[in-house]
Design a protein around this motif. Structure first.
Motif, PDB file in Angstrom:
ATOM      1  N   SER A   1       9.366   2.764 -19.066  1.00 50.88           N
ATOM      2  CA  SER A   1      10.619   3.378 -18.632  1.00 50.88           C
ATOM      3  C   SER A   1      10.858   3.207 -17.130  1.00 50.88           C
ATOM      4  N   CYS A   2       9.919   3.672 -16.306  1.00 52.00           N
ATOM      5  CA  CYS A   2      10.134   3.660 -14.846  1.00 52.00           C
ATOM      6  C   CYS A   2       9.436   2.502 -14.141  1.00 52.00           C
ATOM      7  N   GLY A   3       8.524   1.804 -14.828  1.00 49.90           N
ATOM      8  CA  GLY A   3       7.836   0.673 -14.223  1.00 49.90           C
ATOM      9  C   GLY A   3       6.620   1.035 -13.404  1.00 49.90           C
ATOM     10  N   ASP A   4       6.241   2.311 -13.384  1.00 47.00           N
ATOM     11  CA  ASP A   4       5.021   2.682 -12.667  1.00 47.00           C
ATOM     12  C   ASP A   4       3.846   1.985 -13.332  1.00 47.00           C
ATOM     13  N   ALA A   5       2.838   1.659 -12.536  1.00 46.87           N
ATOM     14  CA  ALA A   5       1.644   1.012 -13.077  1.00 46.87           C
ATOM     15  C   ALA A   5       0.431   1.552 -12.348  1.00 46.87           C
ATOM     16  N   GLN A   6      -0.625   1.765 -13.090  1.00 50.33           N
ATOM     17  CA  GLN A   6      -1.877   2.255 -12.526  1.00 50.33           C
ATOM     18  C   GLN A   6      -3.017   1.395 -13.037  1.00 50.33           C
ATOM     19  N   GLU A   7      -3.920   1.049 -12.137  1.00 45.99           N
ATOM     20  CA  GLU A   7      -5.124   0.325 -12.536  1.00 45.99           C
ATOM     21  C   GLU A   7      -6.118   1.345 -13.068  1.00 45.99           C
ATOM     22  N   ILE A   8      -6.727   1.017 -14.195  1.00 47.01           N
ATOM     23  CA  ILE A   8      -7.672   1.943 -14.810  1.00 47.01           C
ATOM     24  C   ILE A   8      -9.016   1.255 -15.020  1.00 47.01           C
ATOM     25  N   ALA A   9     -10.048   2.072 -15.119  1.00 45.68           N
ATOM     26  CA  ALA A   9     -11.390   1.562 -15.422  1.00 45.68           C
ATOM     27  C   ALA A   9     -11.524   1.417 -16.933  1.00 45.68           C
ATOM     28  N   MET A  10     -12.313   0.451 -17.333  1.00 45.16           N
ATOM     29  CA  MET A  10     -12.546   0.229 -18.750  1.00 45.16           C
ATOM     30  C   MET A  10     -14.048   0.114 -18.970  1.00 45.16           C
TER      31      MET A  10
ATOM     32  N   LEU B   1       1.161  -1.128 -22.315  1.00 45.98           N
ATOM     33  CA  LEU B   1       2.474  -0.527 -22.121  1.00 45.98           C
ATOM     34  C   LEU B   1       2.536   0.848 -22.766  1.00 45.98           C
ATOM     35  N   GLY B   2       3.178   1.764 -22.082  1.00 44.27           N
ATOM     36  CA  GLY B   2       3.352   3.116 -22.597  1.00 44.27           C
ATOM     37  C   GLY B   2       4.372   3.846 -21.750  1.00 44.27           C
ATOM     38  N   LEU B   3       4.290   5.157 -21.752  1.00 47.34           N
ATOM     39  CA  LEU B   3       5.137   5.991 -20.912  1.00 47.34           C
ATOM     40  C   LEU B   3       4.257   6.859 -20.035  1.00 47.34           C
ATOM     41  N   CYS B   4       4.613   6.952 -18.754  1.00 46.24           N
ATOM     42  CA  CYS B   4       3.898   7.877 -17.874  1.00 46.24           C
ATOM     43  C   CYS B   4       4.243   9.300 -18.317  1.00 46.24           C
ATOM     44  N   ASN B   5       3.487  10.260 -17.860  1.00 41.67           N
ATOM     45  CA  ASN B   5       3.718  11.648 -18.271  1.00 41.67           C
ATOM     46  C   ASN B   5       5.126  12.124 -17.924  1.00 41.67           C
ATOM     47  N   ALA B   6       5.626  11.749 -16.754  1.00 40.77           N
ATOM     48  CA  ALA B   6       6.965  12.188 -16.342  1.00 40.77           C
ATOM     49  C   ALA B   6       8.031  11.629 -17.276  1.00 40.77           C
ATOM     50  N   CYS B   7       7.945  10.341 -17.596  1.00 39.39           N
ATOM     51  CA  CYS B   7       8.930   9.729 -18.497  1.00 39.39           C
ATOM     52  C   CYS B   7       8.788  10.240 -19.921  1.00 39.39           C
ATOM     53  N   ALA B   8       7.555  10.467 -20.363  1.00 42.98           N
ATOM     54  CA  ALA B   8       7.333  11.005 -21.709  1.00 42.98           C
ATOM     55  C   ALA B   8       7.911  12.407 -21.812  1.00 42.98           C
ATOM     56  N   SER B   9       7.731  13.209 -20.782  1.00 42.39           N
ATOM     57  CA  SER B   9       8.271  14.571 -20.764  1.00 42.39           C
ATOM     58  C   SER B   9       9.796  14.537 -20.763  1.00 42.39           C
ATOM     59  N   LYS B  10      10.357  13.637 -19.954  1.00 43.24           N
ATOM     60  CA  LYS B  10      11.815  13.497 -19.894  1.00 43.24           C
ATOM     61  C   LYS B  10      12.374  13.077 -21.255  1.00 43.24           C
TER      62      LYS B  10
ATOM     63  N   ILE C   1       0.843  -1.204   0.000  1.00 43.05           N
ATOM     64  CA  ILE C   1       0.000   0.000   0.000  1.00 43.05           C
ATOM     65  C   ILE C   1       0.874   1.249   0.000  1.00 43.05           C
ATOM     66  N   ARG C   2       1.923   1.241   0.786  1.00 45.73           N
ATOM     67  CA  ARG C   2       2.804   2.409   0.909  1.00 45.73           C
ATOM     68  C   ARG C   2       3.692   2.618  -0.322  1.00 45.73           C
ATOM     69  N   ALA C   3       3.870   1.596  -1.121  1.00 47.54           N
ATOM     70  CA  ALA C   3       4.783   1.672  -2.266  1.00 47.54           C
ATOM     71  C   ALA C   3       4.254   2.634  -3.323  1.00 47.54           C
ATOM     72  N   GLU C   4       5.170   3.351  -3.928  1.00 50.15           N
ATOM     73  CA  GLU C   4       4.810   4.270  -5.009  1.00 50.15           C
ATOM     74  C   GLU C   4       4.774   3.571  -6.362  1.00 50.15           C
ATOM     75  N   HIS C   5       5.438   2.416  -6.441  1.00 53.80           N
ATOM     76  CA  HIS C   5       5.500   1.631  -7.674  1.00 53.80           C
ATOM     77  C   HIS C   5       5.239   0.173  -7.327  1.00 53.80           C
ATOM     78  N   PRO C   6       4.927  -0.646  -8.310  1.00 58.48           N
ATOM     79  CA  PRO C   6       4.788  -2.084  -8.061  1.00 58.48           C
ATOM     80  C   PRO C   6       6.082  -2.648  -7.470  1.00 58.48           C
ATOM     81  N   LEU C   7       5.931  -3.674  -6.643  1.00 60.00           N
ATOM     82  CA  LEU C   7       7.075  -4.288  -5.976  1.00 60.00           C
ATOM     83  C   LEU C   7       7.165  -5.771  -6.314  1.00 60.00           C
ATOM     84  N   SER C   8       8.381  -6.279  -6.370  1.00 65.96           N
ATOM     85  CA  SER C   8       8.585  -7.711  -6.551  1.00 65.96           C
ATOM     86  C   SER C   8       8.489  -8.393  -5.190  1.00 65.96           C
TER      87      SER C   8
END
Length: 155
Positions: free
Chosen positions: A104-113, A140-149, A32-39
């Motif tokens: 790029s960074c491995g961030d993942a977000q659950e989205i509604a469909m 798969l894609g790029l988050c806004n931060a990675c796309a901007s970078k 829950i506390r993690a900012e990104h998915p964890l192994s």
């Protein structure tokens, strides 16, 4: 908020006849506390850093399997990592999961469909002689931060 999510998780486990042990609670809290998915190994390390009692990777994998069964956590196969269900605060279970994953960074977000899309997928699967059991998609894609970078690096 974390306490509320842990309480909801405990209620879901108990309603399904599962135990919500202290180890399970601690592993879920780290997710829950993690900012990104964890192994699983990330979770072993976090647990072992914060607890006097040590935990082995196999135990974490069993806990994660339990959480997946309880629909509290999702596994992201492309990353081989785990993320808390974004619907953990809900009192009901969700059948299908859709994720956007940053390459790029491995961030993942659950989205509604749109439910119509799931129906169309189910119909397509049926048309070739299969039954859809579980619909989990990772886009798969790029988050806004990675796309901007990436854009800034091209300049």
């Amino acid at each position: 908020m974390i306490d509320k999510l842990l309480h909801n998780a405990e209620e879901k486990c108990q309603a399904a006849g599962g135990r919500f042990t202290n180890k399970r609670r601690d592993i879920l809290e780290n997710l829950i506390r993690a900012e990104h998915p964890l192994s699983a190994y990330d979770l072993v390390e976090l647990y072992n850093q914060s607890s006097e009692q040590k935990i082995q990777a196999m135990s974490v994998y069993r806990i994660l399997d339990f959480f997946i069964e309880m629909q509290l956590v999702h596994k992201l196969p492309t990353l081989n990592k785990y993320v808390v269900c974004s619907h953990l605060a809900c009192k009901h279970n969700h059948k299908d999961q859709y994720f956007v994953v940053c390459k790029s960074c491995g961030d993942a977000q659950e989205i509604a469909m749109n439910p119509t899309l799931t129906k169309e997928l189910s119909d397509s699967v049926s048309s070739v002689g299969f039954q859809l059991i579980d619909a989990q998609f990772e886009l798969l894609g790029l988050c806004n931060a990675c796309a901007s970078k990436a854009s800034n690096e091209q300049l």
